[in-house]
Design a protein around this motif. Sequence first.
Motif, PDB file in Angstrom:
ATOM      1  N   TRP A  36      -7.358  12.594   4.831  1.00 44.83           N
ATOM      2  CA  TRP A  36      -8.795  12.850   4.866  1.00 44.83           C
ATOM      3  C   TRP A  36      -9.498  11.742   5.628  1.00 44.83           C
ATOM      4  CZ3 TRP A  36      -8.643  13.700  -1.097  1.00 44.83           C
ATOM      5  CH2 TRP A  36      -8.136  14.983  -1.371  1.00 44.83           C
ATOM      6  N   PHE A  37     -10.668  12.072   6.136  1.00 43.44           N
ATOM      7  CA  PHE A  37     -11.451  11.069   6.861  1.00 43.44           C
ATOM      8  C   PHE A  37     -11.908   9.970   5.915  1.00 43.44           C
ATOM      9  CE2 PHE A  37     -15.628   9.440   8.247  1.00 43.44           C
ATOM     10  CZ  PHE A  37     -15.264   8.906   9.472  1.00 43.44           C
ATOM     11  N   PHE A  38     -11.705   8.756   6.272  1.00 46.07           N
ATOM     12  CA  PHE A  38     -12.130   7.535   5.596  1.00 46.07           C
ATOM     13  C   PHE A  38     -11.472   7.350   4.230  1.00 46.07           C
ATOM     14  CE2 PHE A  38     -14.905   4.647   3.232  1.00 46.07           C
ATOM     15  CZ  PHE A  38     -15.048   3.628   4.159  1.00 46.07           C
ATOM     16  N   VAL A  39     -11.513   8.375   3.374  1.00 47.99           N
ATOM     17  CA  VAL A  39     -10.988   8.228   2.013  1.00 47.99           C
ATOM     18  C   VAL A  39      -9.497   7.902   2.047  1.00 47.99           C
ATOM     19  CG1 VAL A  39     -10.586   9.400  -0.179  1.00 47.99           C
ATOM     20  CG2 VAL A  39     -12.737   9.763   1.054  1.00 47.99           C
ATOM     21  N   SER A  40      -8.733   8.664   2.861  1.00 50.17           N
ATOM     22  CA  SER A  40      -7.295   8.411   2.952  1.00 50.17           C
ATOM     23  C   SER A  40      -7.007   7.058   3.594  1.00 50.17           C
ATOM     24  CB  SER A  40      -6.628   9.526   3.765  1.00 50.17           C
ATOM     25  OG  SER A  40      -6.664  10.744   3.058  1.00 50.17           O
ATOM     26  N   ASP A  41      -7.839   6.659   4.545  1.00 57.69           N
ATOM     27  CA  ASP A  41      -7.644   5.360   5.190  1.00 57.69           C
ATOM     28  C   ASP A  41      -7.914   4.220   4.213  1.00 57.69           C
ATOM     29  OD1 ASP A  41      -7.374   6.184   8.228  1.00 57.69           O
ATOM     30  OD2 ASP A  41      -9.009   7.350   7.399  1.00 57.69           O
ATOM     31  N   LEU A  42      -8.967   4.370   3.407  1.00 59.43           N
ATOM     32  CA  LEU A  42      -9.267   3.366   2.390  1.00 59.43           C
ATOM     33  C   LEU A  42      -8.137   3.279   1.378  1.00 59.43           C
ATOM     34  CD1 LEU A  42     -11.302   1.335   1.233  1.00 59.43           C
ATOM     35  CD2 LEU A  42     -12.358   3.228  -0.020  1.00 59.43           C
ATOM     36  N   ALA A  43      -7.594   4.452   0.991  1.00 56.89           N
ATOM     37  CA  ALA A  43      -6.468   4.473   0.056  1.00 56.89           C
ATOM     38  C   ALA A  43      -5.246   3.795   0.659  1.00 56.89           C
ATOM     39  CB  ALA A  43      -6.133   5.914  -0.320  1.00 56.89           C
ATOM     40  N   GLY A  44      -5.020   3.990   1.954  1.00 56.03           N
ATOM     41  CA  GLY A  44      -3.885   3.352   2.626  1.00 56.03           C
ATOM     42  C   GLY A  44      -4.012   1.842   2.655  1.00 56.03           C
ATOM     43  N   VAL A  45      -5.230   1.348   2.919  1.00 52.27           N
ATOM     44  CA  VAL A  45      -5.453  -0.098   2.976  1.00 52.27           C
ATOM     45  C   VAL A  45      -5.254  -0.722   1.595  1.00 52.27           C
ATOM     46  CG1 VAL A  45      -7.181  -1.891   3.357  1.00 52.27           C
ATOM     47  CG2 VAL A  45      -6.993   0.006   4.969  1.00 52.27           C
ATOM     48  N   ILE A  46      -5.882  -0.130   0.572  1.00 52.53           N
ATOM     49  CA  ILE A  46      -5.742  -0.679  -0.781  1.00 52.53           C
ATOM     50  C   ILE A  46      -4.301  -0.544  -1.263  1.00 52.53           C
ATOM     51  CG2 ILE A  46      -6.510  -0.482  -3.174  1.00 52.53           C
ATOM     52  CD1 ILE A  46      -9.184   0.554  -2.126  1.00 52.53           C
ATOM     53  N   GLY A  47      -3.678   0.598  -0.964  1.00 54.13           N
ATOM     54  CA  GLY A  47      -2.287   0.815  -1.376  1.00 54.13           C
ATOM     55  C   GLY A  47      -1.344  -0.203  -0.761  1.00 54.13           C
ATOM     56  N   GLY A  48      -1.598  -0.566   0.491  1.00 52.17           N
ATOM     57  CA  GLY A  48      -0.766  -1.575   1.142  1.00 52.17           C
ATOM     58  C   GLY A  48      -0.876  -2.936   0.499  1.00 52.17           C
ATOM     59  N   LEU A  49      -2.005  -3.182  -0.191  1.00 52.62           N
ATOM     60  CA  LEU A  49      -2.222  -4.478  -0.838  1.00 52.62           C
ATOM     61  C   LEU A  49      -1.685  -4.535  -2.265  1.00 52.62           C
ATOM     62  CD1 LEU A  49      -5.891  -5.159   0.358  1.00 52.62           C
ATOM     63  CD2 LEU A  49      -3.778  -6.062   1.326  1.00 52.62           C
ATOM     64  N   VAL A  50      -1.254  -3.385  -2.808  1.00 51.40           N
ATOM     65  CA  VAL A  50      -0.742  -3.368  -4.191  1.00 51.40           C
ATOM     66  C   VAL A  50       0.660  -2.780  -4.283  1.00 51.40           C
ATOM     67  CG1 VAL A  50      -3.058  -3.234  -5.185  1.00 51.40           C
ATOM     68  CG2 VAL A  50      -1.824  -1.117  -4.692  1.00 51.40           C
ATOM     69  N   THR A  51       1.319  -2.612  -3.133  1.00 53.86           N
ATOM     70  CA  THR A  51       2.659  -2.026  -3.105  1.00 53.86           C
ATOM     71  C   THR A  51       3.644  -3.020  -2.498  1.00 53.86           C
ATOM     72  OG1 THR A  51       1.700   0.186  -2.836  1.00 53.86           O
ATOM     73  CG2 THR A  51       4.043  -0.065  -2.344  1.00 53.86           C
ATOM     74  N   ASN A  52       4.729  -3.301  -3.239  1.00 57.27           N
ATOM     75  CA  ASN A  52       5.780  -4.220  -2.761  1.00 57.27           C
ATOM     76  C   ASN A  52       5.195  -5.537  -2.260  1.00 57.27           C
ATOM     77  OD1 ASN A  52       7.772  -2.271  -3.309  1.00 57.27           O
ATOM     78  ND2 ASN A  52       7.519  -1.340  -1.285  1.00 57.27           N
ATOM     79  N   LEU A  53       4.300  -6.114  -3.047  1.00 59.84           N
ATOM     80  CA  LEU A  53       3.625  -7.358  -2.674  1.00 59.84           C
ATOM     81  C   LEU A  53       4.387  -8.537  -3.267  1.00 59.84           C
ATOM     82  CD1 LEU A  53       0.998  -8.277  -1.201  1.00 59.84           C
ATOM     83  CD2 LEU A  53      -0.081  -8.391  -3.450  1.00 59.84           C
ATOM     84  N   SER A  54       4.963  -9.369  -2.403  1.00 58.25           N
ATOM     85  CA  SER A  54       5.722 -10.528  -2.880  1.00 58.25           C
ATOM     86  C   SER A  54       4.786 -11.536  -3.548  1.00 58.25           C
ATOM     87  CB  SER A  54       6.438 -11.188  -1.702  1.00 58.25           C
ATOM     88  OG  SER A  54       6.973 -12.433  -2.072  1.00 58.25           O
ATOM     89  N   LEU A  55       5.300 -12.199  -4.569  1.00 58.75           N
ATOM     90  CA  LEU A  55       4.513 -13.245  -5.234  1.00 58.75           C
ATOM     91  C   LEU A  55       4.144 -14.357  -4.258  1.00 58.75           C
ATOM     92  CD1 LEU A  55       6.318 -13.591  -8.691  1.00 58.75           C
ATOM     93  CD2 LEU A  55       4.032 -12.692  -8.273  1.00 58.75           C
ATOM     94  N   LEU A  56       5.023 -14.623  -3.294  1.00 57.20           N
ATOM     95  CA  LEU A  56       4.722 -15.653  -2.303  1.00 57.20           C
ATOM     96  C   LEU A  56       3.588 -15.212  -1.380  1.00 57.20           C
ATOM     97  CD1 LEU A  56       5.496 -18.458  -1.379  1.00 57.20           C
ATOM     98  CD2 LEU A  56       7.182 -17.447   0.171  1.00 57.20           C
ATOM     99  N   THR A  57       3.460 -13.905  -1.163  1.00 58.10           N
ATOM    100  CA  THR A  57       2.324 -13.384  -0.389  1.00 58.10           C
ATOM    101  C   THR A  57       1.020 -13.657  -1.116  1.00 58.10           C
ATOM    102  OG1 THR A  57       3.713 -11.622   0.541  1.00 58.10           O
ATOM    103  CG2 THR A  57       1.333 -11.321   0.691  1.00 58.10           C
ATOM    104  N   VAL A  58       1.025 -13.471  -2.430  1.00 54.71           N
ATOM    105  CA  VAL A  58      -0.168 -13.752  -3.233  1.00 54.71           C
ATOM    106  C   VAL A  58      -0.548 -15.226  -3.115  1.00 54.71           C
ATOM    107  CG1 VAL A  58      -1.148 -13.721  -5.555  1.00 54.71           C
ATOM    108  CG2 VAL A  58       0.375 -11.878  -4.825  1.00 54.71           C
TER     109      VAL A  58
END
Length: 421
Positions: A195-217
Motif C-alpha cells: 500500500w502507499f505509504f502505510v506499507s513503506d512505514l511498516a517496512g521501515v519500522i519492521g526493519g528496526l525490530v527484526t533480527n536486530l543485533s544487540l551490538l547494533t543497539v
Amino acid sequence: MSTSTVSMASIAPKKGGGRRKLSLPVIMLISAAGLALFSLVRLISGANDLTSVGQVSGALQLAVPIGLAGLGGLWAERAGVVNIGLEGMMILGTWFGAWAGYQWGPWTGVLLGIVGGALGGLLHAIITVTFNVNHIVSGVAINILAVGVTRYLSNFTFAEAEGGSSKQSPRIEQITDITIPGLSKWLAELQAEHWFFVSDLAGVIGGLVTNLSLLTVVALLLVPGTWWVLWRTSFGLRLRSCGENPVAAESLGVNVYKYKYIAVVVSGGLAGLGGAFLAIVSTGIYQEGQTGGRGYIGLAAMIFGNWMPGGLALGAGLFGFTDSLKLRGGAENVHAMLLLLAILLVLVMVWQLYKKKYLQAVIAAAMSALLFTWYSMTDALPSQFVDAAPYVTTLLVLALSAQRLRPPKADGLPYRKGEGK
C-alpha cells in the motif's frame, strides 16, 4: 559553572552554526515527506523491495560500521586532529575482534576490537600531537601499517587454527539478535500488501525490530551519547575548544594535549568497534580486506553531516541504504533510484526558482530531464554502474554538501604546547 568554562563558551562555535534549529515536528514532517516520495517511486517503478523489511534491516547493518567510523572521525576532528587512519583502525578492530571472538566469545571480541582500534588511535595521537607530524601523512601510514600487521599476525594465529587460514579466521559465535515476534510478523505482512505509504512505514519500522543485533543497539545509542558528551558537558566543551582555538583554550587552563589524546584514542576505539561489528555481526568471520574502504566512507559521512552526530547518522544511513540496494535488488532497485533522483531534481529546480537563482534552476531541470529520459528508455542498469552506485553516491553527496560545510577552525592545524601562555 566556573569562570573558565563561561569564558570558553566564547571559543566554541554557536550551536547550529548560526542557523535556526529544526524542531521535532518539522523533522518528523520532513521524514514523512521523504518516505512518501519513496513510496511514490516504488509504486511507479514496481521495485517493491525498495522499502521492505529486509531492505531496511540490511541497510541498517551496512550503515553501522560506516557510522561508527564516522563517529570516530567526529571525535578526533572536533579536537582538531584529522583522522585519515580510520580505515587502518577499522582493520585492526576486525582482526583483534575476530582473534578474541573465536576463542573467548563475541563480546570479548568486541572489547578487543575496541582496544585494537584504540591502539591505532594512540599511535596516531603520538605522531600528530606529540611529534606534530602532518595528520594526513600519519593517517595514511597507519592504514598501510594496519594491513601489514594484520597480515603478519594472521600467519601464525588464524593459519594454525582449525577452520582458519592466513587470510581468514575460524567462525565466530554470533551475538544475540532481537526480534519482536508478534510485531515483526504483523509489520512484515503489512509491508507485503504494498500500500502507499502505510506499507513503506511498516517496512521501515519492521526493519528496526527484526533480527536486530544487540551490538547494533549499542552502536545506535552511541550517536545521541556522543552528542550529549560533546555538546552538553564541560568535558565536551573543553574538547571542542581544542579544535576551534587551542591557543585560547590553553590560556584558559585547558590541557590541550590531554584532550587531543583522549579524542584520538576514543576515535580509534570507535573505528575499532566498527571493525569488530564487521567481523562478528555482519559476517561472523574475519577476512582480509573486509573493511572495503568503509573507514573512508565514514569520513565522508562525517563531512556530509557537517561534523555533527545527527547529520553523520543520516549520511551513514544513506550510504548503507545505497549499498543494500546493490546487494539485494541489484539493477532493478538502482534503476528505480534514477526516478527518485529525477523527482528530487524537480524539487531542487522549484526551490532555486523560489530563491531566484535561475542558472541553478536551469541546470537542475536539464539534469532532471536527462534522468527521466534515461529511466524511461531503459529497464535496467549495467552491472558496473550498480556496483559503483555506493561510491557514486558518496561523491555526489560530498559535492552537493560542500557549500554548507563548517569544519572546526583549527582542524588539522599544527599546535605546540605552550603557545597559549
